[in-house]
Design an enzyme around this catalytic site. Sequence first.
Site, PDB file in Angstrom:
ATOM      1  N   GLY A  18      61.223  76.691  12.788  1.00 33.71           N
ATOM      2  CA  GLY A  18      61.431  75.943  14.116  1.00 33.71           C
ATOM      3  C   GLY A  18      63.022  76.063  14.403  1.00 33.71           C
ATOM      4  O   GLY A  18      64.081  75.826  13.685  1.00 33.71           O
ATOM      5  N   GLU A 110      62.376  74.033   4.861  1.00 24.76           N
ATOM      6  CA  GLU A 110      61.596  74.223   3.642  1.00 24.76           C
ATOM      7  C   GLU A 110      60.744  75.583   3.461  1.00 24.76           C
ATOM      8  O   GLU A 110      60.802  76.167   2.399  1.00 24.76           O
ATOM      9  CB  GLU A 110      60.554  73.164   3.426  1.00 24.76           C
ATOM     10  CG  GLU A 110      59.486  72.940   4.521  1.00 24.76           C
ATOM     11  CD  GLU A 110      58.429  72.275   4.247  1.00 24.76           C
ATOM     12  OE1 GLU A 110      57.736  72.136   2.969  1.00 24.76           O
ATOM     13  OE2 GLU A 110      57.872  71.409   5.204  1.00 24.76           O
ATOM     14  N   ILE A 133      65.156  69.538  12.140  1.00 24.72           N
ATOM     15  CA  ILE A 133      65.208  68.325  12.862  1.00 24.72           C
ATOM     16  C   ILE A 133      64.803  67.282  12.256  1.00 24.72           C
ATOM     17  O   ILE A 133      64.868  65.932  12.292  1.00 24.72           O
ATOM     18  CB  ILE A 133      64.803  68.170  14.128  1.00 24.72           C
ATOM     19  CG1 ILE A 133      63.285  68.466  14.339  1.00 24.72           C
ATOM     20  CG2 ILE A 133      65.392  69.162  15.205  1.00 24.72           C
ATOM     21  CD1 ILE A 133      62.598  68.243  15.689  1.00 24.72           C
ATOM     22  N   ASP A 134      63.647  67.304  10.986  1.00 26.93           N
ATOM     23  CA  ASP A 134      62.991  66.474  10.162  1.00 26.93           C
ATOM     24  C   ASP A 134      63.799  65.696   9.232  1.00 26.93           C
ATOM     25  O   ASP A 134      63.333  64.670   8.622  1.00 26.93           O
ATOM     26  CB  ASP A 134      61.878  66.993   9.686  1.00 26.93           C
ATOM     27  CG  ASP A 134      60.544  67.307  10.778  1.00 26.93           C
ATOM     28  OD1 ASP A 134      60.590  66.750  11.689  1.00 26.93           O
ATOM     29  OD2 ASP A 134      59.999  68.378  10.516  1.00 26.93           O
ATOM     30  N   MET A 176      58.313  64.029  16.397  1.00 25.23           N
ATOM     31  CA  MET A 176      57.957  65.058  15.379  1.00 25.23           C
ATOM     32  C   MET A 176      58.250  64.230  14.015  1.00 25.23           C
ATOM     33  O   MET A 176      58.973  63.455  13.761  1.00 25.23           O
ATOM     34  CB  MET A 176      58.783  66.156  15.367  1.00 25.23           C
ATOM     35  CG  MET A 176      58.101  67.185  16.807  1.00 25.23           C
ATOM     36  SD  MET A 176      59.283  68.665  16.619  1.00 25.23           S
ATOM     37  CE  MET A 176      58.269  69.597  17.989  1.00 25.23           C
ATOM     38  N   GLY A 177      57.656  64.904  13.015  1.00 23.15           N
ATOM     39  CA  GLY A 177      57.623  64.434  11.671  1.00 23.15           C
ATOM     40  C   GLY A 177      56.557  64.671  10.904  1.00 23.15           C
ATOM     41  O   GLY A 177      55.477  63.933  10.837  1.00 23.15           O
ATOM     42  N   ARG A 178      56.195  65.992  10.383  1.00 24.34           N
ATOM     43  CA  ARG A 178      55.078  66.148   9.645  1.00 24.34           C
ATOM     44  C   ARG A 178      54.603  65.461   8.444  1.00 24.34           C
ATOM     45  O   ARG A 178      53.478  64.696   8.178  1.00 24.34           O
ATOM     46  CB  ARG A 178      55.080  67.631   9.283  1.00 24.34           C
ATOM     47  CG  ARG A 178      53.648  68.360   8.707  1.00 24.34           C
ATOM     48  CD  ARG A 178      53.968  69.789   8.317  1.00 24.34           C
ATOM     49  NE  ARG A 178      54.167  70.548   9.667  1.00 24.34           N
ATOM     50  CZ  ARG A 178      52.731  70.795  10.442  1.00 24.34           C
ATOM     51  NH1 ARG A 178      51.651  70.614   9.958  1.00 24.34           N
ATOM     52  NH2 ARG A 178      53.041  71.483  11.443  1.00 24.34           N
ATOM     53  N   VAL A 281      61.033  68.680  23.407  1.00 24.62           N
ATOM     54  CA  VAL A 281      62.082  68.326  24.063  1.00 24.62           C
ATOM     55  C   VAL A 281      63.106  67.907  22.871  1.00 24.62           C
ATOM     56  O   VAL A 281      64.328  67.871  23.047  1.00 24.62           O
ATOM     57  CB  VAL A 281      61.778  66.771  24.883  1.00 24.62           C
ATOM     58  CG1 VAL A 281      62.829  66.216  25.282  1.00 24.62           C
ATOM     59  CG2 VAL A 281      60.971  67.486  26.039  1.00 24.62           C
ATOM     60  N   ARG A 283      63.655  69.254  20.087  1.00 26.98           N
ATOM     61  CA  ARG A 283      64.213  70.396  19.359  1.00 26.98           C
ATOM     62  C   ARG A 283      65.267  71.016  20.373  1.00 26.98           C
ATOM     63  O   ARG A 283      66.086  72.000  20.077  1.00 26.98           O
ATOM     64  CB  ARG A 283      63.327  71.683  19.059  1.00 26.98           C
ATOM     65  CG  ARG A 283      62.351  71.287  18.282  1.00 26.98           C
ATOM     66  CD  ARG A 283      61.590  72.528  17.654  1.00 26.98           C
ATOM     67  NE  ARG A 283      60.745  72.301  16.635  1.00 26.98           N
ATOM     68  CZ  ARG A 283      60.865  72.287  15.354  1.00 26.98           C
ATOM     69  NH1 ARG A 283      62.319  72.360  15.001  1.00 26.98           N
ATOM     70  NH2 ARG A 283      60.029  71.936  14.415  1.00 26.98           N
TER      71      ARG A 283
END
Length: 351
Positions: A18, A110, A133-134, A176-178, A281, A283
């Site tokens: 990303g 990762e 960003i995470d 976001m945040g998987r 947004v 990112r």
Amino acid sequence: MEEVGDSMTTVGVLTGGGDCPGLNAVIRAVVRTGAKYGFDTIGIRDGWHGLIAGDVEPLTDYSVTGILPKGGTILGTSRTNPFKDEADVQRLRDNIKRFGIDALVAIGGEDTLGVANKLSKIGIPVVGVPKTIDNDVAATDYTFGFDTAVSIVTEAIDRLHTTAESHHRIMVVEVMGRHAGWIATMAGIAGGADQILIPEVPFDLDEVAGHLQARYEKGKKFSIVVVAEGAQPKGMEGAITQSARTDEFGHVTLGGIGTFLRDELEKRLGMETRVTVLGHVQRGGSPTAHDRVLATRFGVAAVELIREKDFGKMVALRGNDIVAVPLEEAVANLKTVDMDLYKIASIFYGG
């Protein structure tokens, strides 16, 4: 350590996974630091795909003029996994030889760094730069892009506060945040959220509703709930997804937890609830000063590692120092939210 000599003059640089603000700052730093040592730099387009397809371009001082404040990446990016097909690995190796690339700088999270680690193990000289960003890359205190994302989400929460208060609504903000809820936690604290839900801590819907009801009964007739896309209610298996399709690294497309939460809160509380999905947004746009500086320091340090022939490493931030850590250590596990930090947020729930 031994410094590179005339036998090593060409550095390949790519951005994978990303996009995020700060990538161009790293590219700029790699090109300009390399030039200081007489290195040539080749930009590889669209991540690992470009190295498989042989899609490259020379990068000069002119190429990187003016890109420091720009978001995204001038090289393009993709979620390509060359190890899905052994033939792609061979194409990648052939193109490294074809273009005379003596060392690679792989900028990514990762997945990108996981590929870099595998390539290092088969003898390809590579250095990693942590980007996401995470903020979930292990072995570094912070990744660049994270500070910008938190700033964007905090501003959004600030704006939602005024409309939530005016209409006496609950506002659900999906971010976001998987697997890691760093953005939700940090932006939630900074924005004064009334509930923060993250993947690390499965939440109880009745408990969440109880916190918000307590606020209402104390005269606070609006609430802000920040939820990471990977957050899960207790008793539900797996995160809520947009579709069953996966990318080349096996990741599904998340999204929908905000809408689920809105419906459940309206049913339990009878209060008007709206959901805002910030999505990509987070990112986009220009990187913060913090991310520009961190990305620049990472880029310079990556070239220094190449100059010293110290491969198979990732540059990392430890305290205020930039250090080198083994790629294997960096991709061994994800860095999840510090629970002491998360507990700070809980002090403000229901009050």
